[in-house]
Design a protein around this motif. Structure first.
Motif, PDB file in Angstrom:
ATOM      1  N   UNK A   1       0.833  -1.209   0.000  1.00 17.38           N
ATOM      2  CA  UNK A   1       0.000   0.000   0.000  1.00 17.38           C
ATOM      3  C   UNK A   1       0.869   1.261   0.000  1.00 17.38           C
ATOM      4  N   UNK A   2       1.931   1.262   0.799  1.00 22.32           N
ATOM      5  CA  UNK A   2       2.820   2.432   0.834  1.00 22.32           C
ATOM      6  C   UNK A   2       3.530   2.645  -0.501  1.00 22.32           C
ATOM      7  N   UNK A   3       3.717   1.567  -1.254  1.00 22.83           N
ATOM      8  CA  UNK A   3       4.335   1.688  -2.576  1.00 22.83           C
ATOM      9  C   UNK A   3       3.318   2.062  -3.645  1.00 22.83           C
ATOM     10  N   UNK A   4       2.033   2.130  -3.254  1.00 28.29           N
ATOM     11  CA  UNK A   4       0.992   2.529  -4.203  1.00 28.29           C
ATOM     12  C   UNK A   4       0.453   1.400  -5.057  1.00 28.29           C
ATOM     13  N   UNK A   5       0.681   0.154  -4.640  1.00 34.60           N
ATOM     14  CA  UNK A   5       0.158  -0.983  -5.405  1.00 34.60           C
ATOM     15  C   UNK A   5      -1.351  -1.069  -5.235  1.00 34.60           C
ATOM     16  N   UNK A   6      -2.027  -1.591  -6.272  1.00 30.91           N
ATOM     17  CA  UNK A   6      -3.470  -1.781  -6.139  1.00 30.91           C
ATOM     18  C   UNK A   6      -3.755  -3.079  -5.394  1.00 30.91           C
ATOM     19  N   UNK A   7      -5.011  -3.243  -4.961  1.00 30.42           N
ATOM     20  CA  UNK A   7      -5.359  -4.364  -4.091  1.00 30.42           C
ATOM     21  C   UNK A   7      -5.131  -5.721  -4.753  1.00 30.42           C
ATOM     22  N   UNK A   8      -5.381  -5.841  -6.041  1.00 31.78           N
ATOM     23  CA  UNK A   8      -5.188  -7.150  -6.683  1.00 31.78           C
ATOM     24  C   UNK A   8      -3.701  -7.508  -6.750  1.00 31.78           C
ATOM     25  N   UNK A   9      -2.852  -6.534  -6.953  1.00 27.98           N
ATOM     26  CA  UNK A   9      -1.410  -6.784  -6.964  1.00 27.98           C
ATOM     27  C   UNK A   9      -0.919  -7.174  -5.574  1.00 27.98           C
ATOM     28  N   UNK A  10      -1.455  -6.506  -4.558  1.00 24.41           N
ATOM     29  CA  UNK A  10      -1.073  -6.834  -3.186  1.00 24.41           C
ATOM     30  C   UNK A  10      -1.479  -8.268  -2.858  1.00 24.41           C
TER      31      UNK A  10
ATOM     32  N   UNK B   1       0.812 -10.627  -4.399  1.00 23.10           N
ATOM     33  CA  UNK B   1       2.043 -10.695  -3.611  1.00 23.10           C
ATOM     34  C   UNK B   1       1.865 -11.603  -2.398  1.00 23.10           C
ATOM     35  N   UNK B   2       0.712 -11.514  -1.747  1.00 28.60           N
ATOM     36  CA  UNK B   2       0.439 -12.384  -0.587  1.00 28.60           C
ATOM     37  C   UNK B   2       0.490 -13.849  -0.994  1.00 28.60           C
ATOM     38  N   UNK B   3      -0.115 -14.166  -2.104  1.00 29.84           N
ATOM     39  CA  UNK B   3      -0.114 -15.554  -2.587  1.00 29.84           C
ATOM     40  C   UNK B   3       1.294 -15.992  -2.974  1.00 29.84           C
ATOM     41  N   UNK B   4       2.038 -15.093  -3.616  1.00 32.72           N
ATOM     42  CA  UNK B   4       3.387 -15.419  -4.061  1.00 32.72           C
ATOM     43  C   UNK B   4       4.322 -15.721  -2.899  1.00 32.72           C
ATOM     44  N   UNK B   5       4.145 -15.037  -1.771  1.00 31.24           N
ATOM     45  CA  UNK B   5       5.027 -15.262  -0.634  1.00 31.24           C
ATOM     46  C   UNK B   5       4.534 -16.373   0.279  1.00 31.24           C
ATOM     47  N   UNK B   6       3.491 -17.066  -0.138  1.00 27.37           N
ATOM     48  CA  UNK B   6       3.101 -18.247   0.615  1.00 27.37           C
ATOM     49  C   UNK B   6       1.806 -18.164   1.378  1.00 27.37           C
ATOM     50  N   UNK B   7       0.919 -17.283   1.007  1.00 23.57           N
ATOM     51  CA  UNK B   7      -0.365 -17.186   1.679  1.00 23.57           C
ATOM     52  C   UNK B   7      -1.497 -17.418   0.690  1.00 23.57           C
ATOM     53  N   UNK B   8      -1.668 -18.673   0.238  1.00 24.38           N
ATOM     54  CA  UNK B   8      -2.713 -18.964  -0.735  1.00 24.38           C
ATOM     55  C   UNK B   8      -4.108 -18.711  -0.185  1.00 24.38           C
ATOM     56  N   UNK B   9      -4.244 -18.605   1.143  1.00 28.06           N
ATOM     57  CA  UNK B   9      -5.554 -18.318   1.720  1.00 28.06           C
ATOM     58  C   UNK B   9      -6.085 -16.979   1.209  1.00 28.06           C
ATOM     59  N   UNK B  10      -5.184 -16.093   0.788  1.00 29.55           N
ATOM     60  CA  UNK B  10      -5.613 -14.789   0.288  1.00 29.55           C
ATOM     61  C   UNK B  10      -6.413 -14.921  -1.000  1.00 29.55           C
ATOM     62  N   UNK B  11      -6.228 -15.997  -1.714  1.00 29.96           N
ATOM     63  CA  UNK B  11      -6.930 -16.181  -2.975  1.00 29.96           C
ATOM     64  C   UNK B  11      -8.430 -16.362  -2.758  1.00 29.96           C
TER      65      UNK B  11
END
Length: 141
Positions: free
Chosen positions: A110-119, A122-132
């Motif tokens: 959010x501080x980098x200005x990313x939109x919610x779908x990109x964030x 990122x959550x899924x990419x770092x190992x949090x598939x529950x975010x999907x």
């Protein structure tokens, strides 16, 4: 806010800034480039630390209130309460770690200005598939 929250927050922000400066210096050294400070990234880490530290202090206070680490024995001697210490350790390293990791990815994104779908990607990419399984909707214009 009390000094029990303010002091650790200031210390955490200073450490976040120092660690980011060190990371940038190491990166410059490894790539054999001159050090050119990225003040925006530095500020993002400091601001995130200022936002994230107070809830973490409250989390630690909650754990200590509910699972005191010390106990007074029958002789009046303060001793480590091993069971409570183990419970706090497990809760902090599971629930606390998961929440903090997700909040870091979301907060820095959010501080980098990313939109919610990109964030969420990122959550899924770092190992949090529950975010999907959740469709994040940011309320606003």
């Amino acid at each position: 806010m009390t000094s029990a929250i303010i002091n650790p927050t200031i210390q955490a922000a200073a450490l976040a800034g120092l660690s980011n400066l060190l990371a940038q210096a190491i990166q410059a050294y490894r790539t054999d480039q001159p050090l050119s400070l990225d003040y925006r990234t530095l500020l993002q880490f400091v601001v995130f630390s200022l936002i994230a530290t107070p809830p973490n202090v409250l989390w630690q206070e909650y754990l200590e209130e509910n699972y005191p680490g010390d106990q007074i024995d029958e002789k009046g001697i303060k001793r480590l309460h091993k069971h409570n210490t183990a419970v706090k350790f497990v809760l902090d390293q599971t629930v606390g770690a998961i929440v903090n990791s997700l909040l870091f990815v979301v907060g820095i994104g959010a501080l980098k200005g990313k939109d919610s779908s990109t964030i969420w990607d990122d959550c899924q990419r770092v190992g949090y598939p529950c975010c999907a399984h959740y469709d994040l909707k940011i309320v606003g214009p």
